[in-house]
Enzyme design. Sequence first.
Site, PDB file in Angstrom:
ATOM      1  N   LYS A 146       0.878  -1.171   0.000  1.00  0.00           N
ATOM      2  CA  LYS A 146       0.000   0.000   0.000  1.00  0.00           C
ATOM      3  C   LYS A 146       0.912   1.217   0.000  1.00  0.00           C
ATOM      4  CE  LYS A 146      -3.300   2.722   2.642  1.00  0.00           C
ATOM      5  NZ  LYS A 146      -4.180   2.833   3.803  1.00  0.00           N
ATOM      6  N   GLY A 159      -9.037   8.493   8.751  1.00  0.00           N
ATOM      7  CA  GLY A 159      -9.468   8.469  10.148  1.00  0.00           C
ATOM      8  C   GLY A 159     -10.528   9.494  10.507  1.00  0.00           C
ATOM      9  N   ALA A 206      -9.997   5.117   3.249  1.00  0.00           N
ATOM     10  CA  ALA A 206      -9.929   6.335   4.070  1.00  0.00           C
ATOM     11  C   ALA A 206     -11.251   7.072   4.174  1.00  0.00           C
ATOM     12  CB  ALA A 206      -8.864   7.310   3.553  1.00  0.00           C
ATOM     13  N   GLY A 207     -11.598   7.391   5.384  1.00  0.00           N
ATOM     14  CA  GLY A 207     -12.757   8.225   5.661  1.00  0.00           C
ATOM     15  C   GLY A 207     -14.065   7.467   5.839  1.00  0.00           C
ATOM     16  N   THR A 216     -10.199   2.799  11.126  1.00  0.00           N
ATOM     17  CA  THR A 216     -10.627   3.606  12.275  1.00  0.00           C
ATOM     18  C   THR A 216     -12.072   3.339  12.683  1.00  0.00           C
ATOM     19  OG1 THR A 216      -9.084   5.336  11.657  1.00  0.00           O
ATOM     20  CG2 THR A 216     -10.871   5.980  13.112  1.00  0.00           C
TER      21      THR A 216
END
Lengths: 271, 67
Positions: free
Chosen positions: A95, A156, A182-183, A205
Amino acid sequence: MLKIADTEFSSRLFTGTGKFASGKQMQEAIAASGSELVTLAMKRVDFNAGSDDILAPLLERGVRLLPNTSGARNAKEAIFAANLAREMLGTTWLKLEIHPDPKYLMPDPMETFAAAKELVSQGFKVLPYVHADPVLCRRLEEIGCAAVMPLGSPIGSNQGLVSREFLKIIIEQANIPVVVDAGIGAPSHACEAMELGADAVLVNTAIASSTDPVRMARAFALAVQIGREAYLAGLGSKSLHAHETSPLTGFLHSEPVDTGLVPMDELGKVL
Amino acid sequence: MLSISVNGQSHPLTDGQDLASLVKHHCERDSHIALVLNGEVVPRHRWEHIHLKHNDAVEFFAAVAGG
């Protein structure tokens, strides 16, 4: 079945290993998620601090490892990290993430592209973390990346698919898997990404920082399956105006209400 | 006295010590770590062939949790 590079995955939910309260909780959450690809970071060993062996249980589960280059601020550092990862874990999967700005952790497109090009030529299976930029994603596909991982919103932040309209373009154009990364802050966000046609989502997260990460991991697994099923079923089209779902015959009148629509039979033939 | 730096801390260097023995000294297991000598990643198969010199900087890296 989802195929990235030469590997097939039956789960379209990928998970991170960060931010869990304990190694045990992380393992249980990953098990509950059904994830077959998990991300890891790398760090200089602190010989004075005891550390959890996070690898052994992951290897025992048989999940594929996706080391990240987190901490790299430019292409040179990311290439160094990639070689460190290959040496450490014996994998060429990577990644690729380069985010020099600590406030928003926005991926640097130019450094990412330069690093991806070099790493592909070194034989790495590169999965770059990028902004939801359709042009950049095409360029990364052209140079041989195994997948692209555009963001939904900042890492996050749990804000969901802020980049939704651009993700749609990326998904439409891509000939390699698109993993929304992400997010993603709630199962509904993951479901939405899958409904748009994303090939997979990467979540960390939202699972790790929930009140019950094991249960949340299960919820994400279900959401991803539902979203994928809905995508395959093909969502109906949207419109501004209403379209009746029941016959528009008035209760008190035998005459149909004039809807302005052309009457058709069940096969769509104008009557 | 001859010395090397290991993850930023100074360590006495035994004359002729190689990287493989340094790993044995610092780690219970040598699996899933990566070694960096003076900024270069050193492949595992070369560890026993590389003899450390005064002021060499060695860094041990391992996998940690991350997203």
